[in-house]
Design a protein around this motif. Structure first.
Motif, PDB file in Angstrom:
ATOM      1  N   LEU B 259      -4.434   0.880 -11.683  1.00  0.00           N
ATOM      2  CA  LEU B 259      -4.363   1.965 -12.655  1.00  0.00           C
ATOM      3  C   LEU B 259      -5.776   2.147 -13.200  1.00  0.00           C
ATOM      4  O   LEU B 259      -6.298   1.281 -13.893  1.00  0.00           O
ATOM      5  N   GLN B 260      -6.377   3.256 -12.834  1.00  0.00           N
ATOM      6  CA  GLN B 260      -7.783   3.497 -13.178  1.00  0.00           C
ATOM      7  C   GLN B 260      -7.839   4.633 -14.195  1.00  0.00           C
ATOM      8  O   GLN B 260      -7.360   5.728 -13.916  1.00  0.00           O
ATOM      9  N   LEU B 261      -8.430   4.375 -15.359  1.00  0.00           N
ATOM     10  CA  LEU B 261      -8.334   5.352 -16.455  1.00  0.00           C
ATOM     11  C   LEU B 261      -9.701   5.725 -17.031  1.00  0.00           C
ATOM     12  O   LEU B 261      -9.997   5.419 -18.198  1.00  0.00           O
ATOM     13  N   PRO B 262     -10.553   6.359 -16.261  1.00  0.00           N
ATOM     14  CA  PRO B 262     -11.874   6.692 -16.799  1.00  0.00           C
ATOM     15  C   PRO B 262     -11.833   7.848 -17.798  1.00  0.00           C
ATOM     16  O   PRO B 262     -11.045   8.786 -17.639  1.00  0.00           O
ATOM     17  N   LYS B 263     -12.690   7.745 -18.803  1.00  0.00           N
ATOM     18  CA  LYS B 263     -12.798   8.828 -19.797  1.00  0.00           C
ATOM     19  C   LYS B 263     -14.273   8.985 -20.187  1.00  0.00           C
ATOM     20  O   LYS B 263     -15.112   8.231 -19.710  1.00  0.00           O
ATOM     21  N   MET B 264     -14.531   9.905 -21.083  1.00  0.00           N
ATOM     22  CA  MET B 264     -15.911  10.236 -21.498  1.00  0.00           C
ATOM     23  C   MET B 264     -16.816  10.372 -20.271  1.00  0.00           C
ATOM     24  O   MET B 264     -16.497  11.159 -19.401  1.00  0.00           O
ATOM     25  N   LYS B 265     -17.883   9.539 -20.194  1.00  0.00           N
ATOM     26  CA  LYS B 265     -18.750   9.689 -19.009  1.00  0.00           C
ATOM     27  C   LYS B 265     -18.651   8.466 -18.110  1.00  0.00           C
ATOM     28  O   LYS B 265     -19.585   8.147 -17.362  1.00  0.00           O
ATOM     29  N   GLN B 266     -17.526   7.771 -18.178  1.00  0.00           N
ATOM     30  CA  GLN B 266     -17.359   6.563 -17.359  1.00  0.00           C
ATOM     31  C   GLN B 266     -17.305   6.890 -15.870  1.00  0.00           C
ATOM     32  O   GLN B 266     -16.851   7.961 -15.469  1.00  0.00           O
ATOM     33  N   LYS B 267     -17.745   5.917 -15.095  1.00  0.00           N
ATOM     34  CA  LYS B 267     -17.638   6.030 -13.638  1.00  0.00           C
ATOM     35  C   LYS B 267     -16.934   4.773 -13.146  1.00  0.00           C
ATOM     36  O   LYS B 267     -17.505   3.686 -13.161  1.00  0.00           O
ATOM     37  N   LEU B 268     -15.688   4.912 -12.788  1.00  0.00           N
ATOM     38  CA  LEU B 268     -14.908   3.752 -12.341  1.00  0.00           C
ATOM     39  C   LEU B 268     -14.607   3.903 -10.847  1.00  0.00           C
ATOM     40  O   LEU B 268     -14.154   4.956 -10.400  1.00  0.00           O
ATOM     41  N   ASN B 269     -14.893   2.841 -10.119  1.00  0.00           N
ATOM     42  CA  ASN B 269     -14.757   2.891  -8.660  1.00  0.00           C
ATOM     43  C   ASN B 269     -13.905   1.751  -8.142  1.00  0.00           C
ATOM     44  O   ASN B 269     -14.093   0.602  -8.560  1.00  0.00           O
ATOM     45  N   THR B 270     -13.022   2.057  -7.239  1.00  0.00           N
ATOM     46  CA  THR B 270     -12.235   1.021  -6.555  1.00  0.00           C
ATOM     47  C   THR B 270     -12.387   1.216  -5.049  1.00  0.00           C
ATOM     48  O   THR B 270     -12.090   2.289  -4.528  1.00  0.00           O
ATOM     49  N   ILE B 271     -12.883   0.166  -4.418  1.00  0.00           N
ATOM     50  CA  ILE B 271     -12.981   0.202  -2.951  1.00  0.00           C
ATOM     51  C   ILE B 271     -12.105  -0.924  -2.435  1.00  0.00           C
ATOM     52  O   ILE B 271     -12.262  -2.072  -2.855  1.00  0.00           O
ATOM     53  N   VAL B 272     -11.155  -0.592  -1.586  1.00  0.00           N
ATOM     54  CA  VAL B 272     -10.257  -1.655  -1.096  1.00  0.00           C
ATOM     55  C   VAL B 272     -10.101  -1.567   0.416  1.00  0.00           C
ATOM     56  O   VAL B 272      -9.916  -0.495   0.979  1.00  0.00           O
ATOM     57  N   ASN B 273     -10.265  -2.725   1.029  1.00  0.00           N
ATOM     58  CA  ASN B 273     -10.078  -2.831   2.476  1.00  0.00           C
ATOM     59  C   ASN B 273      -9.030  -3.894   2.734  1.00  0.00           C
ATOM     60  O   ASN B 273      -9.237  -5.061   2.387  1.00  0.00           O
ATOM     61  N   ILE B 274      -7.908  -3.482   3.301  1.00  0.00           N
ATOM     62  CA  ILE B 274      -6.871  -4.460   3.643  1.00  0.00           C
ATOM     63  C   ILE B 274      -6.810  -4.560   5.163  1.00  0.00           C
ATOM     64  O   ILE B 274      -6.661  -3.549   5.850  1.00  0.00           O
ATOM     65  N   LYS B 275      -6.966  -5.792   5.646  1.00  0.00           N
ATOM     66  CA  LYS B 275      -6.992  -5.983   7.090  1.00  0.00           C
ATOM     67  C   LYS B 275      -5.771  -6.784   7.531  1.00  0.00           C
ATOM     68  O   LYS B 275      -5.555  -7.898   7.053  1.00  0.00           O
ATOM     69  N   HIS B 276      -4.983  -6.175   8.409  1.00  0.00           N
ATOM     70  CA  HIS B 276      -3.838  -6.892   8.998  1.00  0.00           C
ATOM     71  C   HIS B 276      -4.334  -7.541  10.290  1.00  0.00           C
ATOM     72  O   HIS B 276      -4.488  -6.872  11.305  1.00  0.00           O
ATOM     73  N   SER B 277      -4.608  -8.843  10.210  1.00  0.00           N
ATOM     74  CA  SER B 277      -5.178  -9.520  11.380  1.00  0.00           C
ATOM     75  C   SER B 277      -4.125 -10.109  12.293  1.00  0.00           C
ATOM     76  O   SER B 277      -4.430 -10.509  13.409  1.00  0.00           O
ATOM     77  N   THR B 278      -2.903 -10.219  11.781  1.00  0.00           N
ATOM     78  CA  THR B 278      -1.857 -10.816  12.614  1.00  0.00           C
ATOM     79  C   THR B 278      -0.529 -10.096  12.389  1.00  0.00           C
ATOM     80  O   THR B 278      -0.442  -9.176  11.562  1.00  0.00           O
ATOM     81  N   GLN B 279       0.493 -10.547  13.107  1.00  0.00           N
ATOM     82  CA  GLN B 279       1.732  -9.761  13.143  1.00  0.00           C
ATOM     83  C   GLN B 279       2.640  -9.961  11.922  1.00  0.00           C
ATOM     84  O   GLN B 279       2.547 -10.961  11.219  1.00  0.00           O
ATOM     85  N   ASN B 280       3.503  -8.956  11.735  1.00  0.00           N
ATOM     86  CA  ASN B 280       4.581  -8.991  10.732  1.00  0.00           C
ATOM     87  C   ASN B 280       4.122  -9.150   9.290  1.00  0.00           C
ATOM     88  O   ASN B 280       4.857  -9.682   8.457  1.00  0.00           O
ATOM     89  N   ALA B 281       2.918  -8.747   8.993  1.00  0.00           N
ATOM     90  CA  ALA B 281       2.480  -8.783   7.595  1.00  0.00           C
ATOM     91  C   ALA B 281       2.782  -7.421   6.967  1.00  0.00           C
ATOM     92  O   ALA B 281       2.967  -6.418   7.670  1.00  0.00           O
ATOM     93  N   ARG B 282       2.830  -7.408   5.639  1.00  0.00           N
ATOM     94  CA  ARG B 282       3.170  -6.165   4.940  1.00  0.00           C
ATOM     95  C   ARG B 282       2.159  -5.915   3.835  1.00  0.00           C
ATOM     96  O   ARG B 282       1.766  -6.844   3.113  1.00  0.00           O
ATOM     97  N   SER B 283       1.715  -4.693   3.702  1.00  0.00           N
ATOM     98  CA  SER B 283       0.865  -4.346   2.551  1.00  0.00           C
ATOM     99  C   SER B 283       1.357  -3.046   1.932  1.00  0.00           C
ATOM    100  O   SER B 283       1.788  -2.131   2.628  1.00  0.00           O
ATOM    101  N   ASN B 284       1.291  -3.007   0.632  1.00  0.00           N
ATOM    102  CA  ASN B 284       1.771  -1.835  -0.100  1.00  0.00           C
ATOM    103  C   ASN B 284       0.759  -1.527  -1.203  1.00  0.00           C
ATOM    104  O   ASN B 284       0.569  -2.327  -2.108  1.00  0.00           O
ATOM    105  N   GLN B 285       0.090  -0.390  -1.076  1.00  0.00           N
ATOM    106  CA  GLN B 285      -0.914  -0.021  -2.091  1.00  0.00           C
ATOM    107  C   GLN B 285      -0.438   1.161  -2.911  1.00  0.00           C
ATOM    108  O   GLN B 285       0.020   2.159  -2.349  1.00  0.00           O
ATOM    109  N   LEU B 286      -0.596   1.059  -4.203  1.00  0.00           N
ATOM    110  CA  LEU B 286      -0.324   2.198  -5.078  1.00  0.00           C
ATOM    111  C   LEU B 286      -1.493   2.309  -6.051  1.00  0.00           C
ATOM    112  O   LEU B 286      -1.722   1.404  -6.856  1.00  0.00           O
ATOM    113  N   ILE B 287      -2.230   3.374  -5.938  1.00  0.00           N
ATOM    114  CA  ILE B 287      -3.412   3.529  -6.790  1.00  0.00           C
ATOM    115  C   ILE B 287      -3.267   4.830  -7.573  1.00  0.00           C
ATOM    116  O   ILE B 287      -3.066   5.898  -6.991  1.00  0.00           O
TER     117      ILE B 287
END
Lengths: 251, 405
Positions: B259-287
């Motif tokens: 949950l990213q809530l920038p206001k005024m002159k803020q600069k908020l950054n989110t960089i995300v890298n999710i790597k599935h390197s093997t089988q049957n893994a699960r990822s769920n992103q909500l931004i």
């Protein structure tokens, strides 16, 4: 209660209402009928200050106040309630929380002490019981995933809690089966009184069998071209809106 | 010293400026300085960093490093707690249960392939490498808070911490970035989840608006491990959170909510890298980001599904709400999926919009004033993400929000 004089309303430079006059006294039920696209819903939305519509000229007074000077919320707090044809869904806003917010806003405006949460819950439970609504309505998000009938009942629930003075009912019969229509009409009728007035917008006479109008008006070309009683609606039912053309050419 | 000066300063000058110890890890530090200087600070051509606004802090003149100062009292709490002041662990203000210990890390994990220069700065310039170990099978329900403090005027702090959950360990972690007074905080937080371990990690980045925060997270999830990450970001002038998450074990599972809530002159950054390197893994992103005034919010979210990662389940959703029509306000959202296998379930989407005028009209038509109706709609937008935060964190964040009003 409501006086509309020579109203002209545009949307995106297109004239929708042009020279419309209408008077509604306290305790009266008025029905507006007309073919598709003649501005029936526009009239209801203009009375409740929808931002898309621009009043170019004319007057609307409500309880001797210039309605055009009030914003949407102020008009609602003055007692105007628009029951929408297709109420919008708002995910994330809990229905019960919304009702309490609206009720508190009204209490604040009218200078009445706010109810405790417990008393408000009792009030709401009594209202949903009389409307035949199940309690899970209150836990759900506002209109989110509601069927057409549920949405209309939710409008009735809001109306019964906020107790407005002028009901604007915009095609509340659309998309309802007979049973749902009866429930909704019953909800409206139970709230009618000498102090309350109704502006009912509909295509069909069918709804008027359940909510009896004192006056029926035909809207065409942006203005009311004929007024009468229930017999006018019956004539429309019998002959269709082709009589509108005759009326138009006669005028 | 300015960040820009670190690019060209000699290693001797840097070691002296930051009063770094001469110990077994000096070589690691020197290698990291070299790596940082090879990479250099990100410039406009850097694809990842170009829109973050990070270059605005390169010229900030941070004052010479200090080791002591007066600090704000931290409110008491029933939680366990690990406090770091200006990068130093404070045992007297910390409180840990049996089975969790914090140590100097003599063999810190090294991630030499990183292209993130700020990561190398944390490896080079930290005061101490720390490791927090959670013993095998330990299940601690009471949250463990990690609090970072720095209120020395115009100082800069670089930290390098590793958290290791051994087999089947379970913890709730509440990480609070409470940096103050025009300072710069740059930290790396490695999280290693061994087989069957579980973490619920809430991050609250509520640094003061004059400060700048860069966070480098490296998550590694082994077989049957589970991470639920929730990041609440409303602080700092500029913040950059870079999350590298590697699902290396079968059935690894991650929920990632921001949950990213920038206001005024803020600069908020989110960089995300999710790597599935093997089988049957699960990822769920909500931004979700809500941008007000002249603020900028950036979300660059990428999921990579490797060739052998059959049975992967991926969900990625980014929603931005732009509340301001001022020229400076900006939402930049880039969701990406890179898929190299055929057998998976994947969905992703992004929306950028303003408050619905029809919804606003509906609420107002029931007598709710415009400003109150807007609050209702903003809260509704946040709800899906915020309601998923664990209650022990939400209570504290609610208190914090209330105290700001």
């Amino acid at each position: 209660m409501l006086h509309i004089k020579n109203l002209r309303v545009d949307i995106e430079d297109k004239i929708i209402l042009n020279g419309l006059d209408l008077d509604i006294k306290a305790g009266e039920v008025h029905a507006i009928m007309g073919p598709n696209g003649v501005g029936k819903s526009t009239l209801a939305k203009v009375i409740s200050a929808h931002p898309d519509y621009e009043v170019k000229s004319g007057e609307i007074t409500y309880k001797n106040k210039n309605l055009l000077e009030l914003d949407v919320a102020q008009r609602a707090m003055e007692g105007i309630f628009l029951a929408f044809q297709n109420p919008i869904e708002i995910l994330g806003v809990n229905n019960m929380y919304f009702l309490k917010q609206a009720f508190n806003a009204k209490c604040k405006y009218t200078g009445i002490e706010e109810m405790t949460s417990l008393d408000f819950l009792k009030l709401v439970k009594a209202k949903i019981k009389s409307l035949g609504i199940t309690a899970d309505f209150l836990k759900r998000d506002l209109n989110a995933g509601f069927s057409g009938g549920e949405k209309k009942l939710n409008e009735m629930l809001q109306m019964s809690i906020l107790e407005p003075k002028l009901f604007l009912l915009d095609e509340i019969d659309s998309g309802l089966d007979v049973d749902a229509l009866k429930s909704v009409a019953q909800g409206v009728n139970s709230m009618l009184s000498k102090e309350r007035s109704v502006l009912l917008i509909t295509h069909h006479k069918h709804l008027l069998e359940y909510i009896k109008p004192d006056f029926v008006h035909i809207l065409y070309d942006g203005k009311i071209i004929q007024s009468g009683d229930i017999h006018l609606a019956k004539e429309i039912e019998k002959n269709g809106y082709s009589i509108v053309k005759d009326l138009r050419s006669a005028s | 010293m300015k960040l820009l000066e670190l690019e060209t300063a000699s290693t001797k000058e840097i070691l002296k400026e930051f009063l770094l110890p001469n110990d077994l890890l000096t070589k690691t530090r020197l290698d990291s300085i070299k790596k940082f200087q090879e990479l250099g600070l990100p410039r406009i051509k850097s694809e990842i960093f170009s829109k973050t606004g990070v270059k605005l802090i390169y010229q900030n003149d941070y004052l010479k490093n200090k080791k002591s100062g007066s600090y704000t009292n931290i409110p008491s709490s029933d939680n366990y707690r690990i406090v770091f002041k200006k990068g130093f662990y404070c045992p007297l203000q910390s409180n840990l249960p049996d089975g969790i210990k914090i140590l100097f890390d003599t063999e810190p994990i090294i991630k030499d392939q990183s292209i993130n220069p700020f990561y190398y700065l944390t490896k080079a310039l930290n005061n101490n490498f720390y490791i927090i170990e959670v013993q095998k099978d330990l299940n601690v329900k009471t949250p463990v808070e990690i609090i970072y403090l720095d209120e020395l005027y115009k100082s800069q702090t670089h930290m390098y911490i590793t958290l290791k959950l051994k087999k089947n360990a379970k913890i709730n972690l509440f990480e609070k970035v409470l940096i103050d007074n025009s300072s710069f905080f740059n930290h790396t937080f490695n999280v290693i989840l061994e087989k069957g371990s579980e973490i619920t990690h809430v991050r609250q980045q509520s640094a003061e608006l004059s400060s700048n925060v860069i966070s480098n997270y490296n998550y590694t999830l082994d077989k049957n491990s589970n991470a639920k990450i929730y990041s609440y970001e409303d602080g700092s002038d500029l913040s950059l959170a870079i999350w590298d998450i590697d699902l290396i074990g079968e059935n690894a599972d991650i929920d990632f909510t921001v949950l990213q809530l920038p206001k005024m002159k803020q600069k908020l950054n989110t960089i995300v890298n999710i790597k599935h390197s093997t089988q049957n893994a699960r990822s769920n992103q909500l931004i979700k980001q809500i941008i007000n005034d002249e603020a900028k919010g950036l979300v660059d979210a990428k999921v990579i599904v490797c060739k052998n990662a059959q049975g992967t389940k991926v969900k990625q959703l980014c929603n931005s709400l732009l509340l301001s029509d001022k020229a400076g306000a900006q939402a930049y959202v880039k969701p990406q999926l890179e898929i190299y296998t055929d057998e998976l379930e994947a969905s992703h989407g992004a929306t950028v919009g303003s408050l619905s005028q029809e919804q606003l009209y509906y609420l107002m038509s029931r007598g709710i004033k415009e400003e109150d109706a807007k609050v209702l709609l903003i809260e509704a937008f946040k709800k899906e993400a915020y309601e998923s935060f664990p209650s022990w964190a939400k209570e504290k964040i609610d208190e914090y929000q209330y105290s700001k009003k």
